[in-house]
Design an enzyme around this catalytic site. Sequence first.
Site, PDB file in Angstrom:
ATOM      1  N   ASP A  93       0.860  -1.179   0.000  1.00 34.97           N
ATOM      2  CA  ASP A  93       0.000   0.000   0.000  1.00 34.97           C
ATOM      3  C   ASP A  93       0.900   1.234   0.000  1.00 34.97           C
ATOM      4  OD1 ASP A  93       0.971   0.294   2.549  1.00 34.97           O
ATOM      5  OD2 ASP A  93      -0.871  -0.303   3.548  1.00 34.97           O
ATOM      6  N   SER A  94       0.300   2.402  -0.148  1.00 31.55           N
ATOM      7  CA  SER A  94       1.092   3.623  -0.337  1.00 31.55           C
ATOM      8  C   SER A  94       1.570   4.250   0.962  1.00 31.55           C
ATOM      9  CB  SER A  94       0.256   4.657  -1.091  1.00 31.55           C
ATOM     10  OG  SER A  94      -0.793   5.131  -0.249  1.00 31.55           O
ATOM     11  N   GLY A  95       1.035   3.795   2.090  1.00 29.95           N
ATOM     12  CA  GLY A  95       1.313   4.436   3.367  1.00 29.95           C
ATOM     13  C   GLY A  95       0.291   5.488   3.725  1.00 29.95           C
ATOM     14  N   GLY A  96      -0.566   5.836   2.761  1.00 32.97           N
ATOM     15  CA  GLY A  96      -1.559   6.897   2.991  1.00 32.97           C
ATOM     16  C   GLY A  96      -2.489   6.629   4.150  1.00 32.97           C
ATOM     17  N   ASP A 147      -2.748   8.318  -1.627  1.00 30.13           N
ATOM     18  CA  ASP A 147      -4.082   8.914  -1.597  1.00 30.13           C
ATOM     19  C   ASP A 147      -4.410   9.347  -0.174  1.00 30.13           C
ATOM     20  OD1 ASP A 147      -4.235   6.300  -0.545  1.00 30.13           O
ATOM     21  OD2 ASP A 147      -6.389   6.238  -0.896  1.00 30.13           O
ATOM     22  N   GLN A 190     -11.562   7.534  -4.607  1.00 30.27           N
ATOM     23  CA  GLN A 190     -12.029   7.984  -3.298  1.00 30.27           C
ATOM     24  C   GLN A 190     -13.353   8.747  -3.477  1.00 30.27           C
ATOM     25  OE1 GLN A 190     -11.108   7.251  -0.325  1.00 30.27           O
ATOM     26  NE2 GLN A 190      -9.030   6.443  -0.487  1.00 30.27           N
ATOM     27  N   GLY A 217     -11.350   4.025   1.042  1.00 34.81           N
ATOM     28  CA  GLY A 217     -12.290   4.786   1.864  1.00 34.81           C
ATOM     29  C   GLY A 217     -13.564   4.049   2.218  1.00 34.81           C
ATOM     30  N   ASP A 267      -8.022  -7.199   0.897  1.00 39.45           N
ATOM     31  CA  ASP A 267      -7.029  -7.470   1.942  1.00 39.45           C
ATOM     32  C   ASP A 267      -7.579  -6.985   3.271  1.00 39.45           C
ATOM     33  OD1 ASP A 267      -5.360  -4.889   3.175  1.00 39.45           O
ATOM     34  OD2 ASP A 267      -6.473  -4.456   1.333  1.00 39.45           O
ATOM     35  N   CYS A 305     -13.442 -28.163   9.524  1.00 34.33           N
ATOM     36  CA  CYS A 305     -12.193 -27.616   8.988  1.00 34.33           C
ATOM     37  C   CYS A 305     -11.103 -28.679   8.994  1.00 34.33           C
ATOM     38  CB  CYS A 305     -11.764 -26.405   9.820  1.00 34.33           C
ATOM     39  SG  CYS A 305     -10.221 -25.656   9.261  1.00 34.33           S
ATOM     40  N   CYS A 307      -7.737 -27.809   8.564  1.00 32.35           N
ATOM     41  CA  CYS A 307      -6.443 -27.136   8.693  1.00 32.35           C
ATOM     42  C   CYS A 307      -5.578 -27.889   9.715  1.00 32.35           C
ATOM     43  CB  CYS A 307      -6.612 -25.674   9.111  1.00 32.35           C
ATOM     44  SG  CYS A 307      -6.998 -25.424  10.869  1.00 32.35           S
ATOM     45  N   CYS A 310      -6.955 -27.677  13.376  1.00 30.28           N
ATOM     46  CA  CYS A 310      -8.166 -28.456  13.654  1.00 30.28           C
ATOM     47  C   CYS A 310      -7.908 -29.963  13.603  1.00 30.28           C
ATOM     48  CB  CYS A 310      -9.277 -28.063  12.682  1.00 30.28           C
ATOM     49  SG  CYS A 310      -9.930 -26.407  13.015  1.00 30.28           S
ATOM     50  N   HIS A 336      -5.419 -21.275  11.723  1.00 26.20           N
ATOM     51  CA  HIS A 336      -6.810 -21.622  11.442  1.00 26.20           C
ATOM     52  C   HIS A 336      -7.540 -20.492  10.713  1.00 26.20           C
ATOM     53  CE1 HIS A 336     -10.933 -22.971  11.793  1.00 26.20           C
ATOM     54  NE2 HIS A 336     -11.210 -21.775  12.295  1.00 26.20           N
TER      55      HIS A 336
END
Length: 372
Positions: A93-96, A147, A190, A217, A267, A305, A307, A310, A336
């Site tokens: 990401d841009s850090g914004g 942004d 945005q 946003g 994300d 599950c 995984c 589990c 998990h």
Amino acid sequence: MAIEFKVVKESKESSARLGELKTPHGIVETPVFMPVGTRATVKAMTPEEVRDLGAQIILSNTYHLYLRPGHKLIEEAGGLHKFMNWNGPILTDSGGYQVFSLGDLRKITEEGVEFRSHIDGSKHFISPEKSIEIQNALGADIIMAFDECTPYPVSYEYAKRSMERTSRWAKRCKDYHNNWEKQALFGIVQGGMYRDLREQSAKDIIDIGFPGYAIGGLSVGEPRDLMCQVLDYTVPLLPEDKPRYLMGVGTPDYLFEAVIRGIDMADCVEPTRIARNGTVMTSQGRINIRNAKYTKDFSPLDPECDCYTCKNYSRAYIRHLFNVKEILAARLATTHNLYFILKLMENIREAIKEDRLLEYREEFYKKYGYID
């Protein structure tokens, strides 16, 4: 160009689609969820474990890596991939978002943002050009334009000023970026919760031209219905032949609703963060494993599950680990939760392929407790 994207299948029942995103570090099947490795690590996990859980691409954070250990050190180490030993695709990401969440610690001007480090109070300045410089040094496959992420709620006047500045900054980011063969730069739409601002922002960002587009946003405190409304009128504005990324979304319901509206990438820190606090996602909804009722519960976190956690450990054991503050507690719960959300996305892709996504959403919502 650093990436190629193609739509493989369009859903017959919604705007969902299957896609294929080719990057310098491998192919990503979309829609995809990106686990967050804020400081060049997905907390509590090794890169090999994250890959084995089904992660195709991870996200790292420009702001945090700029402060520690520094982008120049990471560049010296051979870039983020080598530094953290992750050989798959990475998005930074841009850090914004982090800078703007500092509140009183930062000051916004047309040039960029002056801020004080949350670590030691030292003064720093990030401009659109500086953000790209940092991300170029980090070497991620996909990087983001700098942004301003407006809070919720926000006045129309502020959202308009902020959106217009974000468009000007996007142009500066594109002009400064010169590593297109290895790094794809995405623009960000945005405009807060205002339809005309979203429309203007989308037009501005598309006119500048990027190989991918993000919607920022959202998931900043607004009700789910409002987020869905904004997606309903914003996603159709974006080019169909480019990847669409909804930033900061990671709960099962938000992922379903985003994908159904045509989002390809998402994300969030949610699955890993709540895991470290003892909250786990199961097919029957969330549970807080610290609760006393699990003291003698020798069943797995989620009977449905498969995984590693589990298959090998009981609720009683994991509760015990949290109670005595053992590091293994965070590792098992994170394993998990990440598996759960990555498996969910795999099932969503399968459901799109078979044109039964809406049916799958209803089944999931009923079991998870979203609807009665």
